[in-house]
Design a protein around this motif. Structure first.
Motif, PDB file in Angstrom:
ATOM      1  N   SER C 105       0.814  -1.216   0.000  1.00  0.00           N
ATOM      2  CA  SER C 105       0.000   0.000   0.000  1.00  0.00           C
ATOM      3  C   SER C 105       0.849   1.268   0.000  1.00  0.00           C
ATOM      4  CB  SER C 105      -0.909  -0.004   1.214  1.00  0.00           C
ATOM      5  OG  SER C 105      -1.400   1.285   1.431  1.00  0.00           O
ATOM      6  N   VAL C 106       0.497   2.203  -0.877  1.00  0.00           N
ATOM      7  CA  VAL C 106       1.246   3.450  -0.968  1.00  0.00           C
ATOM      8  C   VAL C 106       1.103   4.257   0.311  1.00  0.00           C
ATOM      9  CG1 VAL C 106       1.621   5.476  -2.366  1.00  0.00           C
ATOM     10  CG2 VAL C 106       0.596   3.488  -3.382  1.00  0.00           C
ATOM     11  N   TYR C 107      -0.121   4.271   0.839  1.00  0.00           N
ATOM     12  CA  TYR C 107      -0.368   5.022   2.070  1.00  0.00           C
ATOM     13  C   TYR C 107       0.514   4.500   3.192  1.00  0.00           C
ATOM     14  CZ  TYR C 107      -4.570   6.708  -0.251  1.00  0.00           C
ATOM     15  OH  TYR C 107      -5.437   7.291  -1.104  1.00  0.00           O
ATOM     16  N   SER C 108       0.620   3.170   3.259  1.00  0.00           N
ATOM     17  CA  SER C 108       1.438   2.560   4.292  1.00  0.00           C
ATOM     18  C   SER C 108       2.899   2.980   4.131  1.00  0.00           C
ATOM     19  CB  SER C 108       1.285   1.047   4.190  1.00  0.00           C
ATOM     20  OG  SER C 108       1.854   0.427   5.281  1.00  0.00           O
ATOM     21  N   HIS C 109       3.353   3.017   2.900  1.00  0.00           N
ATOM     22  CA  HIS C 109       4.750   3.414   2.658  1.00  0.00           C
ATOM     23  C   HIS C 109       4.984   4.857   3.067  1.00  0.00           C
ATOM     24  CE1 HIS C 109       6.455   0.199  -0.203  1.00  0.00           C
ATOM     25  NE2 HIS C 109       5.594  -0.326   0.639  1.00  0.00           N
ATOM     26  N   ILE C 110       4.054   5.728   2.649  1.00  0.00           N
ATOM     27  CA  ILE C 110       4.234   7.137   3.017  1.00  0.00           C
ATOM     28  C   ILE C 110       4.191   7.275   4.526  1.00  0.00           C
ATOM     29  CG2 ILE C 110       3.313   9.457   2.784  1.00  0.00           C
ATOM     30  CD1 ILE C 110       2.194   8.706   0.158  1.00  0.00           C
ATOM     31  N   GLY C 111       3.266   6.525   5.151  1.00  0.00           N
ATOM     32  CA  GLY C 111       3.172   6.571   6.602  1.00  0.00           C
ATOM     33  C   GLY C 111       4.473   6.156   7.254  1.00  0.00           C
ATOM     34  N   SER C 112       5.074   5.088   6.743  1.00  0.00           N
ATOM     35  CA  SER C 112       6.343   4.621   7.297  1.00  0.00           C
ATOM     36  C   SER C 112       7.428   5.663   7.121  1.00  0.00           C
ATOM     37  CB  SER C 112       6.773   3.336   6.604  1.00  0.00           C
ATOM     38  OG  SER C 112       6.020   2.278   7.083  1.00  0.00           O
ATOM     39  N   ASN C 113       7.456   6.247   5.920  1.00  0.00           N
ATOM     40  CA  ASN C 113       8.429   7.297   5.654  1.00  0.00           C
ATOM     41  C   ASN C 113       8.317   8.408   6.680  1.00  0.00           C
ATOM     42  OD1 ASN C 113      10.111   6.824   3.534  1.00  0.00           O
ATOM     43  ND2 ASN C 113       8.592   7.345   1.983  1.00  0.00           N
ATOM     44  N   ARG C 114       7.080   8.818   6.898  1.00  0.00           N
ATOM     45  CA  ARG C 114       6.857   9.936   7.816  1.00  0.00           C
ATOM     46  C   ARG C 114       7.193   9.525   9.236  1.00  0.00           C
ATOM     47  NH1 ARG C 114       1.288  12.895   5.961  1.00  0.00           N
ATOM     48  NH2 ARG C 114       1.971  13.534   3.901  1.00  0.00           N
ATOM     49  N   GLU C 115       6.833   8.283   9.584  1.00  0.00           N
ATOM     50  CA  GLU C 115       7.114   7.794  10.929  1.00  0.00           C
ATOM     51  C   GLU C 115       8.628   7.817  11.174  1.00  0.00           C
ATOM     52  OE1 GLU C 115       5.036   6.969  14.061  1.00  0.00           O
ATOM     53  OE2 GLU C 115       3.926   6.133  12.366  1.00  0.00           O
ATOM     54  N   LEU C 116       9.360   7.403  10.137  1.00  0.00           N
ATOM     55  CA  LEU C 116      10.818   7.372  10.237  1.00  0.00           C
ATOM     56  C   LEU C 116      11.383   8.776  10.431  1.00  0.00           C
ATOM     57  CD1 LEU C 116      12.841   5.084  10.038  1.00  0.00           C
ATOM     58  CD2 LEU C 116      13.048   5.520   7.613  1.00  0.00           C
ATOM     59  N   LEU C 117      10.857   9.701   9.632  1.00  0.00           N
ATOM     60  CA  LEU C 117      11.327  11.084   9.741  1.00  0.00           C
ATOM     61  C   LEU C 117      10.992  11.662  11.113  1.00  0.00           C
ATOM     62  CD1 LEU C 117      10.344  12.414   6.219  1.00  0.00           C
ATOM     63  CD2 LEU C 117      12.632  12.246   7.138  1.00  0.00           C
ATOM     64  N   ALA C 118       9.792  11.300  11.609  1.00  0.00           N
ATOM     65  CA  ALA C 118       9.402  11.820  12.914  1.00  0.00           C
ATOM     66  C   ALA C 118      10.311  11.259  13.988  1.00  0.00           C
ATOM     67  CB  ALA C 118       7.946  11.469  13.203  1.00  0.00           C
ATOM     68  N   ALA C 119      10.648   9.953  13.876  1.00  0.00           N
ATOM     69  CA  ALA C 119      11.550   9.343  14.855  1.00  0.00           C
ATOM     70  C   ALA C 119      12.891  10.064  14.839  1.00  0.00           C
ATOM     71  CB  ALA C 119      11.726   7.867  14.537  1.00  0.00           C
ATOM     72  N   LEU C 120      13.309  10.430  13.630  1.00  0.00           N
ATOM     73  CA  LEU C 120      14.562  11.178  13.482  1.00  0.00           C
ATOM     74  C   LEU C 120      14.491  12.503  14.233  1.00  0.00           C
ATOM     75  CD1 LEU C 120      16.937  10.442  11.554  1.00  0.00           C
ATOM     76  CD2 LEU C 120      16.103  12.276  10.099  1.00  0.00           C
ATOM     77  N   ALA C 121      13.290  13.093  14.227  1.00  0.00           N
ATOM     78  CA  ALA C 121      13.153  14.408  14.853  1.00  0.00           C
ATOM     79  C   ALA C 121      13.085  14.302  16.367  1.00  0.00           C
ATOM     80  CB  ALA C 121      11.912  15.105  14.308  1.00  0.00           C
ATOM     81  N   TYR C 122      12.365  13.305  16.890  1.00  0.00           N
ATOM     82  CA  TYR C 122      12.164  13.339  18.348  1.00  0.00           C
ATOM     83  C   TYR C 122      13.165  12.492  19.121  1.00  0.00           C
ATOM     84  CZ  TYR C 122       9.494   8.903  18.060  1.00  0.00           C
ATOM     85  OH  TYR C 122       9.117   7.624  17.852  1.00  0.00           O
TER      86      TYR C 122
END
Lengths: 115, 133, 274, 361
Positions: C105-122
């Protein structure tokens, strides 16, 4: 409402010479079944900031004839053209694709999905 | 941003706008357009309402089938389908004796269940009507 | 004994907290809202639903996310090492991210991408927080931190930075781009269904426990202050949620990383030299 | 390796509960091309109008094309038939028609604004506007007897008269709505997170608006002076204080501001109507059967709505052609998406105020 009759061949030239995109906008394409396998196709335009100025270009065609596309002049005509393909079964140049989907179409949502 | 912030805080101490719906009933205005009422005694069987109804929710169907005398309007019976009705009150406006023979109430129809046979019953009436025309 | 009971009922407390938050949020929006036990009603409904397994790894990773998070909460309650807790929590996030990438799923991939970026931030903020606690209390052990007095004054800037992490973890405006209901339909959650989604749903409740337990560390042994902090931050987070729109990932990273890192580093430098 | 990803938005998606599909081809999250598909639910209303219903019932049929602009649909149809029958309706009926038309615009714009906020992730604002929208719904219900399907307009006039209590209630509620709208104006211009989501996002330039035949608030936000209320003499809009609202930026924020200004203008028009409501009958009986062709345009909340009606002197019509606002704007929609971030797509889409129920007529 002003109705102008044009022939099928000259419709593109007529619209091209008439249509100024800063003054007119295309309302829609309309079809009208006249008799057995004859129909009238109308291009309805309206003027910006004018009191009820509507111009209708129309032409009478046989059902088997192909009407020319005006998408290169008026990009927004594409959607009306695609609709008229489905509603009247006429052929429009370059708009072989209709607007509505058949129930067994592969483009339908969840088509090819089996549970 | 700060106004919404303050608003959210003050809302905490306010009564909610919404109601606890199925438990608290909704009060409808007196002039709300609801179910059509029918008074058989006052009806003169002019069938104007039947003609005026856009969705065809009013049918006058003969009681006996086939009717002995088609001209006998008193042999017709009024049928009304609240689930087909769009509550436009066209029929009430068409009625020569509104308020006595036909009127609009502010009530909503009951929720139909399968046992009511709302559709099937109505289709039979429509079929009967067609046969007698 | 009490600790183990707490650990076992942690998801239930989280669910109640989540339900309570939904009530509060509804009141803030001036509406009736769901009952307090709505999360549990949802749970029973989800259990009844048919579960689809997209692929086994996806499902297993989802369940692992929940289990790891539970262990994280257990570690905090038992008073283990704060660094372990933070890295284990990172691991649970990684499980979720991998789960998101393991489906098509594309949504799942984008979600993972964002989750990863957020983890990078916090994540840097959480680590700096641990370092800050170490500098104040001389130990990474949560039990030791709990025995010392309140450290909120000396770690105030880190506390502010941590306030920015909370909305990310709890998926609240303005930092809820990782879930982004209207854009990517929940992101990584989208391919979970039925009882397997229930694990993700419960993981969300545990996330609440995790976030607020970490927050209470700032109060040290002062339980009253801890409760006060909890209530204050709970209200603040919900009020901000009700006063802002969701900002984009780009802005999220700039704000959280830029501001959070600055605050954290200032605080650490201050602690080292003052 | 493929460098782009395809993200579908619709035909079932949370941000848009209507059957339209946009297929975005994205580079990371940046949209580079758009494909749109609108024909999922075709209800055949145009066909039903010419085969199943007599001309005097069609006003109620076309009102069911759309729930939000029900009034504009039935009004346009009725106006076309009145043109063909050649009758003149009373001034009071005209005023009452404008009153309901503008109330409808107020609540439709409020719905759009709240939806835009919700798709931008601002749930509280969504609830706030939706809650305040009830004030308008309430007076619409008092005026017509129903919340959504008004069935208020009849060939020859309107169905109900307005009583003085209802008029007073409308004035009171509209005053309240006005205060709330001024509050939103503040929120939309000053909220920091909303400005990140709305300003400079989804912009349509004036030239593109001309070229793609954009209509309604979408075009007015780009500075194109198109408002059908300014271009028809059938209802006396200028008498009751209509002022065209435009903006030059063309982004989501501009659309919101245009909508907010239009709400304020509509409220002003309603107040003017109620203070100067002429005396007289609300209904004139028009006789005869429609014969000939008529094109009627009206400004629906979403833009220009066109009805083409052809009658042949019998109770059944020859042709009813409906051009709905959203339908005509789809090319402009697709154009705006290109170059934007996918994260903004739902908010952009909501700011168009698409009505697929109209489109799939």
């Amino acid at each position: 409402m002003k109705k102008i009759k044009v022939s099928l061949e000259s419709v593109r030239d007529e619209i091209k010479s008439f249509y100024d995109y800063k003054q007119w906008h295309l309302l829609t394409l309309n079809g009208l079944a006249l008799a057995e396998n004859k129909m009238e196709v109308q291009w309805i335009f309206s003027k910006y900031e004018a009191m009820d100025e509507i111009v209708v270009y129309y032409t009478e065609i046989e059902n088997t004839e192909t009407i020319p596309s005006i998408v290169d002049m008026i990009p927004s005509a594409i959607i009306s053209q695609r609709e008229i393909v489905d509603m009247f079964g006429v052929k429009v140049d370059g708009s072989e694709k209709g607007l509505y989907l058949d129930e067994d179409s592969m483009q339908r949502p969840l088509s090819g999905c089996s549970i | 941003m700060f106004t919404s912030f303050a608003k959210a805080f003050t809302n905490l101490f306010k009564k909610p706008q919404t109601i606890d719906y199925p438990l608290t009933p909704i009060v409808k205005d007196r002039d709300y357009r609801g179910l059509i009422g029918y008074g058989e005694e006052a009806c003169i069987y002019c069938l104007k309402c039947e003609k005026a109804c856009p969705p065809g929710a009013i049918l006058f169907v003969p009681v006996e089938n086939p009717p002995e005398n088609k001209q006998n309007k008193k042999g017709l019976k009024y049928h009304y389908n609240p689930y087909l009705c769009i509550y436009c009150s066209e029929c009430v406006r068409a009625c020569p004796k509104p308020d006595e023979a036909l009127w609009q109430s502010n009530k909503k129809p009951e929720v139909a269940v399968m046992d009511d046979r709302v559709n099937e019953g109505w289709f039979e009436l429509e079929k009967l009507k067609k046969q007698n025309d | 004994m009490i600790e183990s009971i707490f650990i076992i009922i942690a998801p239930i407390i989280g669910g109640l907290l989540y339900g309570f938050e939904r009530v509060v949020r509804a009141r803030m929006q001036n509406r009736q809202g769901p009952p307090l036990l709505q999360p549990f009603y949802d749970m029973f409904k989800l259990i009844d639903k048919q579960a689809f397994i997209v692929n086994p790894y996806h499902t297993i990773l989802g369940v692992m996310h929940f289990i790891t998070l539970w262990i994280v909460v257990a570690f905090i309650i038992m008073g283990q090492n704060l660094l372990y807790v933070i890295f284990l929590h990172l691991l649970s996030s990684i499980f979720l991210i991998l789960a998101g990438f393991s489906v098509k799923s594309v949504y799942s991939h984008i979600g993972s991408n964002r989750e990863l970026l957020a983890a990078l931030a916090y994540e840097p903020i959480l680590i700096m927080m641990a370092v800050g606690f170490f500098m104040v209390n001389g130990s990474f052990d949560i039990a030791v931190i709990r025995e010392h007095g309140a450290s909120i004054v000396s770690l105030f800037l880190l506390f502010l930075a941590y306030l920015m992490v909370i909305p990310i973890k709890l998926k609240k405006s303005p930092f809820d781009a990782t879930e982004a209901h209207q854009e990517i339909v929940g992101g990584v959650e989208i391919e979970f269904s039925g009882i397997f989604f229930e694990f993700l749903y419960m993981a969300k409740w545990l996330e609440y426990i995790f976030v607020y337990l970490l927050l209470m560390l700032f109060a040290g042994d002062n339980i009253l202050l801890g409760i006060g902090l909890f209530i204050g931050v709970f209200l603040l987070v919900n009020l901000v949620d009700n006063a802002t729109a969701r900002i984009k990932m780009k802005h999220l990273i700039t704000i959280v990383l830029g501001l959070g890192l600055t605050l954290g580093i200032c605080n650490l430098i201050g602690l080292a030299y003052v | 390796m493929k460098k782009t990803i395809n993200i579908p938005l619709g035909s079932q998606h949370i941000s848009l509960l209507e059957p339209v599909r946009f297929k975005f081809e994205c580079e990371n999250e940046k949209i580079i091309s758009v494909d749109s598909d609108v024909g999922f639910v075709h209800r055949g209303i145009e066909r039903a109008c010419t085969t199943k219903f007599k001309f005097d019932a069609i006003g109620y049929v076309v009102a069911r094309v759309c729930g939000l602009c029900a009034i504009t649909h039935s009004l346009s149809y009725t106006a076309a038939i009145e043109k063909l029958l050649g009758g003149e309706i009373t001034k009071k009926a005209k005023y009452l028609r404008i009153l309901l038309l503008e109330l409808d615009r107020v609540h439709s714009h409020m719905l759009c604004l709240s939806h835009t906020c919700e798709n931008a992730g601002f749930e509280a604002m969504f609830m706030r506007i939706m809650g305040d929208r009830e004030l308008v719904m309430e007076i619409q219900e008092l005026l017509t007897g129903n919340r959504v399907q008004f069935d208020y307009i009849n060939i020859g006039g309107v169905n109900r008269d307005i009583s003085s209590e209802v008029a007073q209630k409308i004035v009171n509620n509209l005053y309240e709505v006005k205060q709330r709208v001024l509050g939103y104006m503040d929120e939309f211009t000053n909220n920091w997170s909303l400005s990140l989501k709305f300003k400079t996002i989804g912009a349509l330039s004036l030239d593109d608006a001309y070229r793609l035949n954009a209509i309604g608030p979408l075009a007015r936000a780009s500075g194109l002076n198109i408002d059908v209320r300014n271009e028809i003499g059938y209802l006396p809009f200028s008498e009751v204080g209509f002022v065209m609202q435009t903006h030059s930026e063309g982004d989501i924020n501009a659309r919101n501001i245009v909508r907010l200004n239009e709400i304020l203008n509509s409220i002003l028009m309603c107040e003017n109507i109620l203070s100067g409501l002429p005396e007289g009958e609300i209904f004139t009986k028009l006789k005869g059967k429609p014969n000939g062709e008529a094109v009627v345009r009206f400004e629906a909340p979403r833009g220009e709505l066109m009805y083409y009606v052809k009658g042949n002197g019998s109770a059944m019509l020859d042709r009813v052609r409906i051009k709905t606002p959203t339908f005509a704007s789809i090319p402009a929609f697709s154009h705006i998406f290109v170059g934007e971030n996918y994260a903004d797509a739902p908010a952009i889409l909501a700011s168009f105020d698409p009505c697929l129920s109209c489109t799939a007529k």
